[in-house]
Design a protein around this motif. Structure first.
Motif, PDB file in Angstrom:
ATOM      1  N   GLU A  37       0.800  -1.232   0.000  1.00 54.29           N
ATOM      2  CA  GLU A  37       0.000   0.000   0.000  1.00 54.29           C
ATOM      3  C   GLU A  37       0.829   1.275   0.000  1.00 54.29           C
ATOM      4  O   GLU A  37       0.310   2.344  -0.349  1.00 54.29           O
ATOM      5  CB  GLU A  37      -0.963   0.005   1.193  1.00 54.29           C
ATOM      6  N   THR A  38       2.093   1.186   0.431  1.00 55.08           N
ATOM      7  CA  THR A  38       2.887   2.415   0.539  1.00 55.08           C
ATOM      8  C   THR A  38       4.244   2.349  -0.147  1.00 55.08           C
ATOM      9  O   THR A  38       4.854   3.389  -0.378  1.00 55.08           O
ATOM     10  CB  THR A  38       3.163   2.773   2.024  1.00 55.08           C
ATOM     11  N   GLY A  39       4.775   1.145  -0.415  1.00 55.10           N
ATOM     12  CA  GLY A  39       6.133   1.035  -0.940  1.00 55.10           C
ATOM     13  C   GLY A  39       7.207   1.213   0.121  1.00 55.10           C
ATOM     14  O   GLY A  39       8.375   1.427  -0.198  1.00 55.10           O
ATOM     15  N   TYR A  40       6.825   1.121   1.376  1.00 57.60           N
ATOM     16  CA  TYR A  40       7.788   1.217   2.487  1.00 57.60           C
ATOM     17  C   TYR A  40       8.011  -0.174   3.086  1.00 57.60           C
ATOM     18  O   TYR A  40       7.067  -0.971   3.206  1.00 57.60           O
ATOM     19  CB  TYR A  40       7.282   2.153   3.582  1.00 57.60           C
ATOM     20  N   ALA A  41       9.259  -0.427   3.491  1.00 63.51           N
ATOM     21  CA  ALA A  41       9.607  -1.684   4.155  1.00 63.51           C
ATOM     22  C   ALA A  41       9.682  -1.453   5.657  1.00 63.51           C
ATOM     23  O   ALA A  41      10.375  -0.531   6.125  1.00 63.51           O
ATOM     24  CB  ALA A  41      10.953  -2.195   3.642  1.00 63.51           C
ATOM     25  N   ALA A  42       8.986  -2.295   6.400  1.00 62.75           N
ATOM     26  CA  ALA A  42       9.017  -2.184   7.853  1.00 62.75           C
ATOM     27  C   ALA A  42      10.345  -2.697   8.387  1.00 62.75           C
ATOM     28  O   ALA A  42      10.875  -3.690   7.885  1.00 62.75           O
ATOM     29  CB  ALA A  42       7.868  -2.984   8.462  1.00 62.75           C
ATOM     30  N   GLY A  43      10.893  -2.033   9.375  1.00 58.87           N
ATOM     31  CA  GLY A  43      11.995  -2.593  10.154  1.00 58.87           C
ATOM     32  C   GLY A  43      11.370  -3.446  11.239  1.00 58.87           C
ATOM     33  O   GLY A  43      10.638  -4.389  10.950  1.00 58.87           O
ATOM     34  N   GLU A  44      11.624  -3.107  12.468  1.00 59.71           N
ATOM     35  CA  GLU A  44      10.995  -3.840  13.565  1.00 59.71           C
ATOM     36  C   GLU A  44       9.499  -3.510  13.596  1.00 59.71           C
ATOM     37  O   GLU A  44       9.099  -2.382  13.345  1.00 59.71           O
ATOM     38  CB  GLU A  44      11.637  -3.420  14.892  1.00 59.71           C
ATOM     39  N   LEU A  45       8.698  -4.518  13.874  1.00 62.12           N
ATOM     40  CA  LEU A  45       7.256  -4.320  14.052  1.00 62.12           C
ATOM     41  C   LEU A  45       6.907  -4.655  15.498  1.00 62.12           C
ATOM     42  O   LEU A  45       7.305  -5.711  16.006  1.00 62.12           O
ATOM     43  CB  LEU A  45       6.454  -5.228  13.128  1.00 62.12           C
ATOM     44  N   MET A  46       6.176  -3.778  16.144  1.00 63.51           N
ATOM     45  CA  MET A  46       5.849  -4.021  17.547  1.00 63.51           C
ATOM     46  C   MET A  46       4.350  -4.134  17.765  1.00 63.51           C
ATOM     47  O   MET A  46       3.580  -3.324  17.250  1.00 63.51           O
ATOM     48  CB  MET A  46       6.445  -2.907  18.399  1.00 63.51           C
ATOM     49  N   ASP A  47       3.960  -5.144  18.553  1.00 62.36           N
ATOM     50  CA  ASP A  47       2.545  -5.353  18.864  1.00 62.36           C
ATOM     51  C   ASP A  47       1.961  -4.147  19.599  1.00 62.36           C
ATOM     52  O   ASP A  47       2.618  -3.571  20.476  1.00 62.36           O
ATOM     53  CB  ASP A  47       2.371  -6.563  19.805  1.00 62.36           C
ATOM     54  N   GLY A  48       0.734  -3.803  19.247  1.00 65.46           N
ATOM     55  CA  GLY A  48      -0.017  -2.790  19.990  1.00 65.46           C
ATOM     56  C   GLY A  48      -1.133  -3.459  20.763  1.00 65.46           C
ATOM     57  O   GLY A  48      -1.062  -3.606  21.984  1.00 65.46           O
ATOM     58  N   ALA A  49      -2.125  -3.933  20.039  1.00 61.83           N
ATOM     59  CA  ALA A  49      -3.223  -4.657  20.655  1.00 61.83           C
ATOM     60  C   ALA A  49      -4.081  -5.266  19.563  1.00 61.83           C
ATOM     61  O   ALA A  49      -4.123  -4.772  18.441  1.00 61.83           O
ATOM     62  CB  ALA A  49      -4.082  -3.733  21.520  1.00 61.83           C
ATOM     63  N   GLY A  50      -4.752  -6.344  19.903  1.00 62.57           N
ATOM     64  CA  GLY A  50      -5.812  -6.860  19.060  1.00 62.57           C
ATOM     65  C   GLY A  50      -7.146  -6.416  19.652  1.00 62.57           C
ATOM     66  O   GLY A  50      -7.276  -6.311  20.871  1.00 62.57           O
ATOM     67  N   TYR A  51      -8.105  -6.116  18.789  1.00 57.65           N
ATOM     68  CA  TYR A  51      -9.437  -5.756  19.290  1.00 57.65           C
ATOM     69  C   TYR A  51     -10.488  -6.253  18.307  1.00 57.65           C
ATOM     70  O   TYR A  51     -10.164  -6.634  17.179  1.00 57.65           O
ATOM     71  CB  TYR A  51      -9.544  -4.233  19.533  1.00 57.65           C
ATOM     72  N   HIS A  52     -11.731  -6.254  18.744  1.00 56.69           N
ATOM     73  CA  HIS A  52     -12.854  -6.680  17.897  1.00 56.69           C
ATOM     74  C   HIS A  52     -13.578  -5.453  17.367  1.00 56.69           C
ATOM     75  O   HIS A  52     -14.325  -4.805  18.113  1.00 56.69           O
ATOM     76  CB  HIS A  52     -13.829  -7.548  18.699  1.00 56.69           C
ATOM     77  N   PRO A  53     -13.390  -5.110  16.097  1.00 58.39           N
ATOM     78  CA  PRO A  53     -13.971  -3.873  15.569  1.00 58.39           C
ATOM     79  C   PRO A  53     -15.489  -3.806  15.712  1.00 58.39           C
ATOM     80  O   PRO A  53     -16.046  -2.737  15.897  1.00 58.39           O
ATOM     81  CB  PRO A  53     -13.573  -3.899  14.089  1.00 58.39           C
ATOM     82  N   LEU A  54     -16.153  -4.964  15.614  1.00 57.40           N
ATOM     83  CA  LEU A  54     -17.618  -4.985  15.630  1.00 57.40           C
ATOM     84  C   LEU A  54     -18.058  -6.115  16.562  1.00 57.40           C
ATOM     85  O   LEU A  54     -18.663  -7.103  16.135  1.00 57.40           O
ATOM     86  CB  LEU A  54     -18.115  -5.215  14.193  1.00 57.40           C
TER      87      LEU A  54
END
Lengths: 199, 199
Positions: free
Chosen positions: B101-118
């Motif tokens: 979607e952006t053409g950017y490569a992630a370095g480290e990825l860090m968890d935030g939270a999982g949630y139930h949108p609906l």
């Protein structure tokens, strides 16, 4: 198919109903995208949008409820929220849901924002409102709703968050919006931490 | 039907599939609630959960995209987000979606939270992750995705918000969570204001 910002040229070829129940409708839309590619989307329509209420006391406590969520088969600590009845405005619905789920009467209700909880799959809208210092009237009026009603400060909210018990989108989104807009004077950076995903 | 906090005694009587498509399933569950009342829920199941990525630069800019959302038939300013492919972990999916979607490569990825949108209607989960200072590699790799890619500071975010162009739940929720967790050093109370509902 356009908005005030800049028109987007998607073309709708068809929209067909796949399922209708009292609670929802699934429609299959065939489209041609802006770049000419064809695509099919199965979209969830709901007969009613819904509301989420951020009830606060003194600007530093949030009125919360505990309820069971059958869709996710889990207990959930939430703010009052629910579907709008036929003909109800967001404010009417907020006032009713607050009373049903908590036994508190809203004074003034203030608009926060409407948003699409599941924008990739559904057009349903959640309207977030602020109910500052609601008045305690009695018990929740709907016995099928909340199993517990309590005021939470930032530390209590963070504790429930950390335990994974705050996971319903409307509650997460509306509470964080309430903090961002100053309805709650909470410095969450001091108490909230990331939740690691189950591996 | 229970959790570590306190057991809740709902009883499942049946669960029947009403519709299955490649994108979703609707199941009708019949239950007996904690208070003995019977109820029926039509629940949206999706074959894949999804991810939302909060890509930040220097802690004060957010990587955003513009895309069209057919489910709501509106333009939408968002953070990168999308469904997990079969066998993908949330981090795998986040890395792929960010690039597509952006053409950017992630370095480290860090968890935030999982949630139930609906949470009232679906068990689908959105996993929020932080991608600090991703590396620009090239153009977005999926031509059907974003129509614009840009870095937004708090003022730009607030401007798009005020125009009603930020309305997708994953973006609202994940960005506010990123602010609350300190991924973005934004003082939104200085720039964000409530949006009045259409009357």
């Amino acid at each position: 198919m356009s908005n005030e910002h800049e028109p987007v040229a998607w073309q709708w070829l068809s929209s067909e109903s796949l399922l209708v129940t009292p609670h929802l409708e699934i429609r299959r839309d065939e489209v041609i995208r802006h770049n000419g590619s064809r695509a099919t989307y199965d979209i969830l329509h709901m007969p009613r949008d819904f509301v989420a209420i951020v009830p606060t006391r003194g600007g530093d406590e949030l009125l919360m409820i505990r309820q069971y969520r059958p869709a996710v088969r889990r207990d959930s600590y939430e703010i009052p929220a629910g579907g709008m009845d036929d003909g109800e405005s967001p404010k009417d619905a907020a006032r009713r849901e607050l009373m049903e789920e908590t036994g508190y009467a809203a004074g003034e209700l203030m608009d926060g924002a409407g948003y699409h909880p599941l924008a990739g799959r559904s057009n349903v809208i959640c309207y977030v409102m602020h109910a500052p210092d609601p008045e305690h009237v009695g018990k929740p009026t709907d016995p099928n709703e909340s199993q517990e009603v309590f005021w939470a400060d930032a530390a209590r909210f963070a504790d429930l968050w950390q335990q994974g018990l705050i996971h319903a989108g409307a509650t997460v989104t509306a509470t964080l919006l309430g903090v961002a807009l100053g309805w709650l004077r909470w410095d969450l950076s001091q108490v909230l931490t990331a939740r690691r995903f189950p591996s």
